[in-house]
Design an enzyme around this catalytic site. Structure first.
Site, PDB file in Angstrom:
ATOM      1  N   ASP A  59       0.830  -1.212   0.000  1.00 48.84           N
ATOM      2  CA  ASP A  59       0.000   0.000   0.000  1.00 48.84           C
ATOM      3  C   ASP A  59       0.864   1.261   0.000  1.00 48.84           C
ATOM      4  O   ASP A  59       0.639   2.167   0.802  1.00 48.84           O
ATOM      5  CB  ASP A  59      -0.952  -0.007   1.201  1.00 48.84           C
ATOM      6  CG  ASP A  59      -1.830  -1.247   1.216  1.00 48.84           C
ATOM      7  OD1 ASP A  59      -1.300  -2.359   1.405  1.00 48.84           O
ATOM      8  OD2 ASP A  59      -3.046  -1.106   1.012  1.00 48.84           O
TER       9      ASP A  59
ATOM     10  N   ASP B 128      -1.522  -2.747  -4.014  1.00 52.98           N
ATOM     11  CA  ASP B 128      -1.803  -1.306  -3.957  1.00 52.98           C
ATOM     12  C   ASP B 128      -0.505  -0.525  -4.172  1.00 52.98           C
ATOM     13  O   ASP B 128       0.180  -0.154  -3.217  1.00 52.98           O
ATOM     14  CB  ASP B 128      -2.502  -0.889  -2.656  1.00 52.98           C
ATOM     15  CG  ASP B 128      -3.971  -1.253  -2.669  1.00 52.98           C
ATOM     16  OD1 ASP B 128      -4.464  -1.779  -3.699  1.00 52.98           O
ATOM     17  OD2 ASP B 128      -4.636  -1.006  -1.649  1.00 52.98           O
TER      18      ASP B 128
ATOM     19  N   TYR C 122      -1.767   4.142  -6.197  1.00 51.41           N
ATOM     20  CA  TYR C 122      -2.979   4.886  -5.830  1.00 51.41           C
ATOM     21  C   TYR C 122      -3.347   5.912  -6.895  1.00 51.41           C
ATOM     22  O   TYR C 122      -3.988   6.925  -6.617  1.00 51.41           O
ATOM     23  CB  TYR C 122      -2.855   5.541  -4.435  1.00 51.41           C
ATOM     24  CG  TYR C 122      -2.979   4.507  -3.345  1.00 51.41           C
ATOM     25  CD1 TYR C 122      -1.926   3.645  -3.063  1.00 51.41           C
ATOM     26  CD2 TYR C 122      -4.164   4.365  -2.629  1.00 51.41           C
ATOM     27  CE1 TYR C 122      -2.043   2.660  -2.093  1.00 51.41           C
ATOM     28  CE2 TYR C 122      -4.292   3.388  -1.648  1.00 51.41           C
ATOM     29  CZ  TYR C 122      -3.229   2.538  -1.399  1.00 51.41           C
ATOM     30  OH  TYR C 122      -3.345   1.561  -0.445  1.00 51.41           O
TER      31      TYR C 122
ATOM     32  N   ASN D  44      -6.645  -3.856  -4.603  1.00 53.04           N
ATOM     33  CA  ASN D  44      -7.876  -3.283  -5.157  1.00 53.04           C
ATOM     34  C   ASN D  44      -7.614  -1.994  -5.929  1.00 53.04           C
ATOM     35  O   ASN D  44      -8.352  -1.667  -6.867  1.00 53.04           O
ATOM     36  CB  ASN D  44      -8.903  -3.046  -4.044  1.00 53.04           C
ATOM     37  CG  ASN D  44      -8.351  -2.212  -2.910  1.00 53.04           C
ATOM     38  OD1 ASN D  44      -7.336  -2.579  -2.317  1.00 53.04           O
ATOM     39  ND2 ASN D  44      -8.986  -1.105  -2.606  1.00 53.04           N
TER      40      ASN D  44
ATOM     41  N   HIS E  32      -3.452  -9.620  -0.999  1.00 52.56           N
ATOM     42  CA  HIS E  32      -3.678  -8.225  -0.625  1.00 52.56           C
ATOM     43  C   HIS E  32      -4.599  -8.091   0.593  1.00 52.56           C
ATOM     44  O   HIS E  32      -4.241  -7.470   1.576  1.00 52.56           O
ATOM     45  CB  HIS E  32      -4.227  -7.439  -1.815  1.00 52.56           C
ATOM     46  CG  HIS E  32      -4.354  -5.971  -1.508  1.00 52.56           C
ATOM     47  ND1 HIS E  32      -3.266  -5.192  -1.186  1.00 52.56           N
ATOM     48  CD2 HIS E  32      -5.437  -5.159  -1.422  1.00 52.56           C
ATOM     49  CE1 HIS E  32      -3.662  -3.953  -0.930  1.00 52.56           C
ATOM     50  NE2 HIS E  32      -4.981  -3.908  -1.056  1.00 52.56           N
TER      51      HIS E  32
ATOM     52  N   HIS F 189     -11.623  -2.530   6.653  1.00 52.22           N
ATOM     53  CA  HIS F 189     -11.607  -3.772   5.859  1.00 52.22           C
ATOM     54  C   HIS F 189     -11.832  -5.030   6.699  1.00 52.22           C
ATOM     55  O   HIS F 189     -11.397  -6.122   6.316  1.00 52.22           O
ATOM     56  CB  HIS F 189     -10.297  -3.895   5.071  1.00 52.22           C
ATOM     57  CG  HIS F 189     -10.002  -2.695   4.228  1.00 52.22           C
ATOM     58  ND1 HIS F 189     -10.881  -2.245   3.272  1.00 52.22           N
ATOM     59  CD2 HIS F 189      -8.945  -1.852   4.203  1.00 52.22           C
ATOM     60  CE1 HIS F 189     -10.364  -1.156   2.691  1.00 52.22           C
ATOM     61  NE2 HIS F 189      -9.203  -0.908   3.243  1.00 52.22           N
TER      62      HIS F 189
ATOM     63  N   VAL G  90      -4.952  -3.066   4.755  1.00 48.11           N
ATOM     64  CA  VAL G  90      -5.258  -2.291   5.964  1.00 48.11           C
ATOM     65  C   VAL G  90      -4.050  -1.410   6.266  1.00 48.11           C
ATOM     66  O   VAL G  90      -2.933  -1.907   6.391  1.00 48.11           O
ATOM     67  CB  VAL G  90      -5.546  -3.226   7.156  1.00 48.11           C
ATOM     68  CG1 VAL G  90      -5.849  -2.400   8.399  1.00 48.11           C
ATOM     69  CG2 VAL G  90      -6.690  -4.166   6.829  1.00 48.11           C
ATOM     70  N   HIS G  91      -4.283  -0.107   6.413  1.00 50.00           N
ATOM     71  CA  HIS G  91      -3.165   0.834   6.537  1.00 50.00           C
ATOM     72  C   HIS G  91      -2.689   0.915   7.979  1.00 50.00           C
ATOM     73  O   HIS G  91      -2.789   1.942   8.660  1.00 50.00           O
ATOM     74  CB  HIS G  91      -3.565   2.204   5.997  1.00 50.00           C
ATOM     75  CG  HIS G  91      -3.991   2.128   4.563  1.00 50.00           C
ATOM     76  ND1 HIS G  91      -4.760   3.090   3.952  1.00 50.00           N
ATOM     77  CD2 HIS G  91      -3.760   1.180   3.621  1.00 50.00           C
ATOM     78  CE1 HIS G  91      -4.986   2.737   2.697  1.00 50.00           C
ATOM     79  NE2 HIS G  91      -4.392   1.587   2.471  1.00 50.00           N
TER      80      HIS G  91
HETATM   81 FE   LIG Z   1      -6.129  -2.122  -0.644  1.00 59.44          FE
END
Ligand SMILES: [Fe+2]
Length: 484
Positions: free
Chosen positions: A171, A198, A201, A236, A321, A331, A359-360
């Site tokens: 991410d 990811d 972005y 995603n 992911h 999520h 998940v960030h």
């Molecule tokens: Fe994602």
């Protein structure tokens, strides 16, 4: 008298300790740590287009966005990819084992695509095959004064005790926090990146800016990705289903730009595949492609598990992911569908570790499984399972969506450590039995181990295997003594 006074509290403490121990192991009370660390966060905004981090290399049609990935099943090939913006140019890589002496060359392919009104540059992918293991190669792309030179190191030969250090990043995006993650990673000593989805972005933008932000991201990661392979998995944000712009082909930008060696593992899609590198067998799954029973991904994975040979590659690593075990509000439960399909295979095949992103924040699980659940028994809670993998979420690269700061409370029993910070991980394989794992929070200096542990190999750590290993070492020792 003095003895009496001290013995009563000691007995009391002993009883309490015993009760806690009983509850911890007899019940399900073994929740982990929720870190209270709160980082001072830079704004989660993307670095401006004209920033030095995205600088276009000098020279007419100079190759840019240079990156490499593993090109075969066993690490004796590399795919070199780059973009030329003014003209197609040559899809040729000249390479060799000394700087400036390029005795070998390979010719690749060129592609391009449109995304709404955006027209991509000319995207080159070139396979360098038949490389020697454990060797430094130099390579040159582009023409004349615009040509550029880079180097990479091939991995050691596939073998059960081949040491190797992987980095894990997810991410990432292209903010100042992303830049911090890259800079920390560069000092980690890791040799290849396992990327858990990811990437750019770019889909947070509209119209032409989507393509342009893929270009900036390619230039952003080049300082690392041109020199060591990144093994890609899709998230995603790679789907880019944007019907309002007339763009409905999933993964269009990602698949044009980021190659994977999927054919080498008999996969039918670049979105799921496997490679072997040093002592590791790495399986890459796609959370956003069909995976239920009888789908191509399901059938491929069933066969790929049969190809895993722990005598040659003791370490079995899975990338995806969307995490299967996640206790963040963000999520939550999104990995449940893949868990219900694949978790029993992970346990049966003794997967060592599953890395995910999405998940960030950062989270690590205990060894747990929930494979006894079925719709009729109601037995449906993750339990300690020493045959199960450790699940680690590293979706904390630093993209523009910011941190996922809200964890579920109380912390579920399966969660060992969690913290809402940016960072990256490393997995340093020492031999067939042990690997050192480390999560680096961005705020820390590189030597601060925010979360670290020794990962014991699931195949070689069992008693039977240990006996075999001991016998192997004794035989080899006897051989050495006989030699001298
Ligand atoms: Fe994602």
């Amino acid at each position: 008298m003095r003895g009496e006074v001290t013995s009563r509290p000691s007995r009391f403490i002993l009883v309490i300790f015993t009760a806690i121990t009983f509850l911890s192991y007899g019940g399900r009370v073994y929740g982990g740590i929720t870190s209270t660390f709160i980082r001072s966060e830079w704004p989660s905004v993307d670095i401006p287009f004209d920033n030095e981090a995205f600088a276009v290399p000098k020279g007419h049609n100079a190759p840019q966005q240079v990156h490499i990935t593993q090109g075969d099943y066993d690490g004796k090939a590399v795919i070199v990819s780059w973009v030329t913006s003014d003209a197609p140019g040559l899809s040729i890589v000249n390479f060799g084992t000394s700087l400036g002496r390029y005795t070998l060359s390979a010719e690749g392919t060129m592609t391009n695509y449109t995304f709404h009104d955006y027209k991509s540059g000319y995207i080159h992918h070139c396979l360098l095959e038949g490389l020697k293991y454990d060797t430094k190669y130099y390579y040159k792309i582009g023409e004349g004064e615009s040509s550029r030179e880079f180097s990479f190191q091939t991995p050691p030969k596939i073998g059960p005790d081949a040491p190797y250090k992987f980095g894990i990043i997810g991410d990432l995006g292209q903010t100042y926090n992303s830049l911090s993650t890259l800079e920390h990673y560069m000092h980690s000593g890791a040799q290849a990146v396992l990327f858990v989805g990811d990437l750019s972005y770019a889909d947070r933008y509209q119209y032409n800016d989507v393509g342009l932000r893929w270009d900036t991201w390619g230039r952003f990661i080049e300082k690392i990705a041109a020199h060591q392979p990144w093994l890609w998995s899709a998230g995603n944000h790679e789907i880019e289903y944007m019907p309002y712009m007339g763009e409905v082909i999933p993964f269009k930008s990602y698949l044009h730009r980021y190659a994977t060696p999927y054919l080498a593992s008999k996969s039918s899609s670049p979105l799921w595949y496997a490679v072997r590198r040093a002592s590791a067998h790495i399986i890459v799954l796609s959370s956003y492609s069909p995976f239920v029973k009888y789908t191509p991904q399901w059938m491929w994975l069933r066969e790929e598990f049969k190809r895993v040979d722990r005598e040659k590659t003791p370490w079995l690593i899975v990338l995806m992911h969307a995490p299967i075990y996640n206790s963040n509000n963000a999520h939550f439960m999104e990995g449940e569908s893949m868990r219900s399909v694949f978790e029993s295979w992970f346990v049966r095949n003794k997967v060592d570790v599953v890395f995910a992103g999405h998940v960030h924040a950062y989270e690590r699980s205990y060894r747990i499984s929930n494979i006894h659940y079925d719709v009729s028994t109601g037995d449906h809670y993750p339990v300690r399972d020493e045959s199960a993998p450790v699940y680690i979420t590293v979706g904390d690269g630093g993209n523009q969506e910011g941190l996922a700061g809200r964890f579920r409370d109380p912390q579920p029993d399966y969660s060992a450590f969690r913290e809402a910070s940016y960072g990256h991980s490393t997995l340093e394989i020492k031999n067939r039995t042990h690997a050192l794992y480390h999560w680096n929070r961005n705020d820390d200096g590189k030597k601060v181990a925010t979360d670290s542990f020794v990962l014991h190999n699931q195949y070689w750590a069992t008693n039977g295997r240990r006996r075999k290993l001991k016998k192997h070492y004794l035989t080899s020792l006897a051989g050495q003594i006989a030699t001298y």
